[in-house]
Design an enzyme around this catalytic site. Structure first.
Site, PDB file in Angstrom:
ATOM      1  CG  PHE A 142       7.020  -3.951   2.619  1.00  0.00           C
ATOM      2  CD1 PHE A 142       8.396  -4.138   2.458  1.00  0.00           C
ATOM      3  CD2 PHE A 142       6.572  -3.303   3.769  1.00  0.00           C
ATOM      4  CE1 PHE A 142       9.292  -3.681   3.417  1.00  0.00           C
ATOM      5  CE2 PHE A 142       7.470  -2.846   4.728  1.00  0.00           C
ATOM      6  CZ  PHE A 142       8.833  -3.035   4.550  1.00  0.00           C
ATOM      7  CG  ASP A 227       0.534  -6.577   6.210  1.00  0.00           C
ATOM      8  OD1 ASP A 227       0.106  -5.589   6.836  1.00  0.00           O
ATOM      9  OD2 ASP A 227       1.739  -6.726   5.916  1.00  0.00           O
ATOM     10  CE  LYS A 256       3.532   1.920   6.850  1.00  0.00           C
ATOM     11  NZ  LYS A 256       3.734   0.543   6.434  1.00  0.00           N
TER      12      LYS A 256
HETATM   13  C1  LIG Z   1       4.735  -0.513   6.675  1.00  0.00           C
HETATM   14  C2  LIG Z   1       4.271  -1.911   6.485  1.00  0.00           C
HETATM   15  C3  LIG Z   1       4.770  -2.952   7.266  1.00  0.00           C
HETATM   16  C4  LIG Z   1       5.914  -2.765   8.238  1.00  0.00           C
HETATM   17  O1  LIG Z   1       5.554  -1.906   9.285  1.00  0.00           O
HETATM   18  P1  LIG Z   1       6.719  -1.327  10.248  1.00  0.00           P
HETATM   19  O2  LIG Z   1       5.942  -0.588  11.302  1.00  0.00           O
HETATM   20  O3  LIG Z   1       7.586  -0.462   9.422  1.00  0.00           O
HETATM   21  O4  LIG Z   1       7.445  -2.494  10.801  1.00  0.00           O
HETATM   22  C5  LIG Z   1       4.237  -4.212   7.081  1.00  0.00           C
HETATM   23  N1  LIG Z   1       3.254  -4.430   6.202  1.00  0.00           N
HETATM   24  C6  LIG Z   1       2.743  -3.447   5.441  1.00  0.00           C
HETATM   25  C7  LIG Z   1       1.636  -3.746   4.486  1.00  0.00           C
HETATM   26  C8  LIG Z   1       3.229  -2.142   5.541  1.00  0.00           C
HETATM   27  O5  LIG Z   1       2.749  -1.178   4.777  1.00  0.00           O
END
Ligand SMILES: *Cc1c(COP(=O)(O)O)cnc(C)c1O
Length: 430
Positions: A142, A227, A256
């Site tokens: 994701f 990521d 986050k």
């Molecule tokens: C939450 C998340 C995102 C997206 O972040 P947003 O602030 O909602 O755009 C991308 N990568 C990972 C691994 C995430 O957990």
């Protein structure tokens, strides 16, 4: 029981005026303190999901709220037409703490990942190799909700309604190094991975897999994008999760937990890779503004000064021990996965994650349900051992009761359409 008018109105206006993309629990919160949230009727909840790994320092943290209040009185925003002291300081801090030499600031995880994708392509473009533009990502990953990041995300369901997708992405099985070797070719510019797949069930990457991928990238001249939007900033017991793997990425993304709840995103890279962005290649109106950067500086400072990583590790090992005890005692739990304070608890077939989330909710505990049978916890990093004990006791009570009375397999939170109509006591702006 008295009707919580405040909540009923909030819900009614949400249903009427907000796009219905979420499926919220039947609650709205008015305030928080530490790891606790209080709903519109004053009921207290233990927040074991922390705004999805965002509320690093918990709710209404003294130092963080003071910094935000002070900064908002001095300067909230001025744009990137100017130098920004708080941004310079935050970039310095992040580079000092990590492998990185340079940072670009944005406003969310998706944006941080957009930046990473553009940077990887820009890097080879500026090197005169524009044909090197494909990115390999993992199935069940994701990376966000923008057009670029849904193309990067290895799950069809996020893309299908919005085709055509941004081209140049290939998806391979996670934790399978051979799959990466097979998929990579002369057009591959980057491999983009999470170290713990958070949104698809809390699946950690194997150490050997990540080390193999790192060596492979070095040998083939491919960039490694990690990521860390969910795993970064102390979540896994190290400042950044890659430290658990004894590797260094070329590009890393954060968001986050970085500013404790103030929107922020960050794309970090080495000096070499930073050549992928020339002046004018990328930008953001809000990104790196004084308010968000001041908040992030405070979060990073608190993590260091209050020895929060030690707390994460202590509470984490307690939780893993206790959850595995529960697993051996009650056959309802089939797996406990994760790292630090990012933990997935998977239940056996027939027990729905939504149902478990609802049971915990009714006992005043907030978690998230991911997939059919896994709940995720990602509490504030300041959670105490005593609070973790309370969570385990509540979960145990539910498992005990379940043994006698099996759970329904569906969530009890069905939207109630028969609410009385009330008028929102809001004034129109004048
Ligand atoms: C939450 C998340 C995102 C997206 O972040 P947003 O602030 O909602 O755009 C991308 N990568 C990972 C691994 C995430 O957990």
């Amino acid at each position: 029981m008295a009707i919580d008018t405040d909540f009923q109105l909030t819900k009614e206006y949400d249903k009427k005026y907000c796009m219905q993309v979420f499926a919220p629990l039947e609650v709205a919160f008015r305030k928080g303190k530490g790891i606790y949230l209080y709903d519109t009727a004053g009921k207290k909840y233990m927040d074991m999901i922390g705004g999805i790994a965002v509320n690093t320092l918990g709710h209404s943290h003294k130092a963080l709220t003071a910094v935000i209040a002070k900064q908002s009185k001095e300067l909230i925003h001025c744009s990137n037409y100017y130098y920004i002291p708080e941004r310079s300081e935050l970039a310095f801090r992040l580079c000092t703490l990590s492998f990185a030499d340079k940072v670009f600031f944005s406003n969310s995880g998706a944006e941080a990942n957009e930046g990473a994708i553009k940077l990887a392509r820009g890097y080879f473009y500026h090197k005169g190799k524009p044909e090197k533009n494909e990115i390999i990502t993992a199935k069940m990953s994701f990376h966000g909700r923008t057009m670029g990041t849904i193309a990067a995300t290895g799950q069809d369901k996020f893309r299908t309604p919005f085709l055509p997708s941004v081209p140049g992405f290939k998806y391979v099985e996670f934790n399978n190094f051979d799959a990466i070797k097979e998929a990579a070719d002369d057009k591959t510019c980057a491999i983009m991975l999470e170290l713990v797949q958070g949104e698809s069930g809390v699946h950690p990457a194997d150490v050997e897999y990540i080390q193999n991928v790192r060596n492979f990238c070095n040998a083939k001249g491919i960039l490694l994008i990690i990521d860390e939007v969910q795993t970064g900033v102390g979540r896994t017991g190290r400042m950044f999760c890659y430290e658990n793997y004894n590797i260094k990425p070329d590009i890393m993304t954060l968001a986050k937990g970085l500013a404790g709840g103030v929107p922020i995103g960050a794309t970090l890279c080495t000096e070499e890779v930073a050549s992928g962005f020339a002046v004018g290649d990328h930008g953001s109106t809000f990104g790196g503004n004084p308010l968000a950067c001041a908040a992030a500086n405070c979060v990073i400072n608190e993590i260091g000064e209050k020895n929060i990583l030690a707390n994460v590790n202590a509470v984490s090992s307690y939780l893993f021990d206790e959850l595995s005890n529960l697993q051996s005692k009650y056959n309802t739990i089939v797996s406990v996965r994760g790292k630090g304070l990012l933990i997935g608890i998977e239940f056996r077939e027939g027990i729905s994650a939504a149902g478990m989330r609802q049971q915990l909710f009714s006992k005043g505990v907030l978690v998230s349900a991911i997939g059919r049978s896994t709940i995720r916890i990602a509490p504030p990093l300041i959670i105490t051992l005593a609070e973790a004990k309370k969570f385990i006791a509540i979960l145990k009570d539910i498992l005990k009761a379940q043994k006698k009375n099996p759970l329904p397999t569906q969530s009890g939170s069905v939207a109630d359409s028969t609410q009385p109509t009330m008028v929102m006591p809001m004034k129109a702006p004048n």
